[in-house]
Design an enzyme around this catalytic site. Structure first.
Site, PDB file in Angstrom:
ATOM      1  N   LYS A   1     -25.532  11.277 -36.268  1.00 19.80           N
ATOM      2  CA  LYS A   1     -26.457  10.043 -35.853  1.00 19.80           C
ATOM      3  C   LYS A   1     -25.465   9.292 -34.618  1.00 19.80           C
ATOM      4  O   LYS A   1     -24.177   8.730 -35.055  1.00 19.80           O
ATOM      5  CB  LYS A   1     -26.744   9.071 -36.676  1.00 19.80           C
ATOM      6  CG  LYS A   1     -27.637   7.829 -36.124  1.00 19.80           C
ATOM      7  CD  LYS A   1     -28.607   7.256 -37.345  1.00 19.80           C
ATOM      8  CE  LYS A   1     -29.071   5.948 -36.706  1.00 19.80           C
ATOM      9  NZ  LYS A   1     -30.139   5.421 -37.576  1.00 19.80           N
TER      10      LYS A   1
ATOM     11  N   GLU B   1     -22.768   8.752 -39.142  1.00 21.68           N
ATOM     12  CA  GLU B   1     -23.148   7.682 -38.121  1.00 21.68           C
ATOM     13  C   GLU B   1     -21.780   7.220 -37.766  1.00 21.68           C
ATOM     14  O   GLU B   1     -21.641   5.937 -38.435  1.00 21.68           O
ATOM     15  CB  GLU B   1     -24.187   6.758 -38.553  1.00 21.68           C
ATOM     16  CG  GLU B   1     -24.447   5.964 -37.520  1.00 21.68           C
ATOM     17  CD  GLU B   1     -25.729   4.727 -37.792  1.00 21.68           C
ATOM     18  OE1 GLU B   1     -26.209   4.098 -37.138  1.00 21.68           O
ATOM     19  OE2 GLU B   1     -25.788   4.949 -39.099  1.00 21.68           O
TER      20      GLU B   1
END
Length: 297
Positions: free
Chosen positions: A214, A177
């Protein structure tokens, strides 16, 4: 090694990933939004008990299930606690058919070169071993991009993939992420740099490995389409990143193959004082909206 049914669900299941992984720094804010003021707890332990009560209420709600939610990201303290006498990760999969993930990062370093790298993670191997023993499928780690710095973004992605290698070696699937802050003026430029860096790293991965990405919802729809279709990428999921739930859903719905992984947007409208019927209705409405946006593409 990863459970075959869980791998299949995370690869092609319809639904989204619920992010229930607020940690030390963000827990007071999450509780306050839920209607629990800081005066309600006098220690860190009491605070975590209260956030676990909130998460348990969400997870045990009849509207929270694999019908609309493919996975859920947990904080370490949530993994270590039980729901109805069953370890949380086990409860998620066995009772809710939701694949469990664990947040493993320890927060962020101060901004440098336009980015905030992850802090060192001492004891990561032990944490990963514990995660495996508790039935965790994968992990999540977050770093932040605050500017369109080519060298900074390269450093962020390199750090993410270095830790991802450690995660993959344990048989777990890492969620990478590298969040781009939605308010920066050069957001689209940062997205182009990030796309190039991520592509370089996933291209270099062994053929038998996969990661989940992500990412912040992009300025131009389908910016990350080549990653969605990449054989080393199990799934691309999107964070809400400070967008309102409605705007996040609108942006998500036009990005083909990308599904949600919302935290604050997921719990919007929920409060500790709500009767169960009202709580379940509000949560169910949010889940339906996020699910619809996730499968729209």
């Amino acid at each position: 090694m990863a459970d075959t049914r869980q791998t299949e669900q995370m690869t092609s299941g319809k639904g989204f990933v619920a992010a229930l992984d607020q940690s030390g720094g963000s827990t007071p804010k999450a509780l306050k939004l839920y209607g629990v003021d800081e005066s309600a707890y006098g220690s860190e332990s009491e605070m975590y008990d209260l956030i676990h009560k909130m998460r348990s209420r969400i997870i045990t709600s009849p509207v929270f299930s694999g019908e609309h939610i493919v996975g859920a990201i947990l904080f370490e303290q949530t993994m270590d606690r039980d729901i109805d006498g069953i370890p949380t990760a086990q409860y998620l999969w066995e009772k809710r058919s939701v694949v469990p993930f664990l947040k493993i990062d320890k927060g962020l370093l101060d901004e440098a070169d336009g980015v905030r790298l992850m802090k060192p993670m001492p004891g990561l191997d032990d944490l990963l071993d514990r995660a495996v023993s508790k039935g965790i499928f994968g992990t999540k780690m977050r770093s932040v991009i605050d500017g369109a710095s080519a060298s900074g973004i390269a450093a962020i992605v390199a750090q993410q993939f270095e830790i991802a290698g450690q995660v993959l070696a344990k048989g777990l699937i890492p969620i990478i992420e590298p969040e781009i802050t939605i308010t920066i003026s050069a957001k689209a430029e940062a997205e182009a740099i990030l796309l190039a860096e991520l592509t370089k790293h996933v291209d270099a991965m062994p053929a038998d490995q996969q990661v989940i990405l992500k990412l912040t919802l992009p300025e131009t729809a389908n910016t990350y389409a080549s990653l969605v279709d990449h054989p080393r990428v199990m799934r691309v999921v999107a964070l809400s990143g400070g967008y309102s739930r409605d705007e996040a859903n609108a942006r998500l719905s036009v990005n083909h193959g990308v599904i949600a992984s919302f935290s604050r947007a997921l719990t919007e409208g929920l409060s500790a004082g709500q009767p169960d019927a009202a709580f379940n209705e509000a949560l169910g409405d949010t889940i339906t909206r996020v699910y619809t946006a996730s499968v729209a593409g």
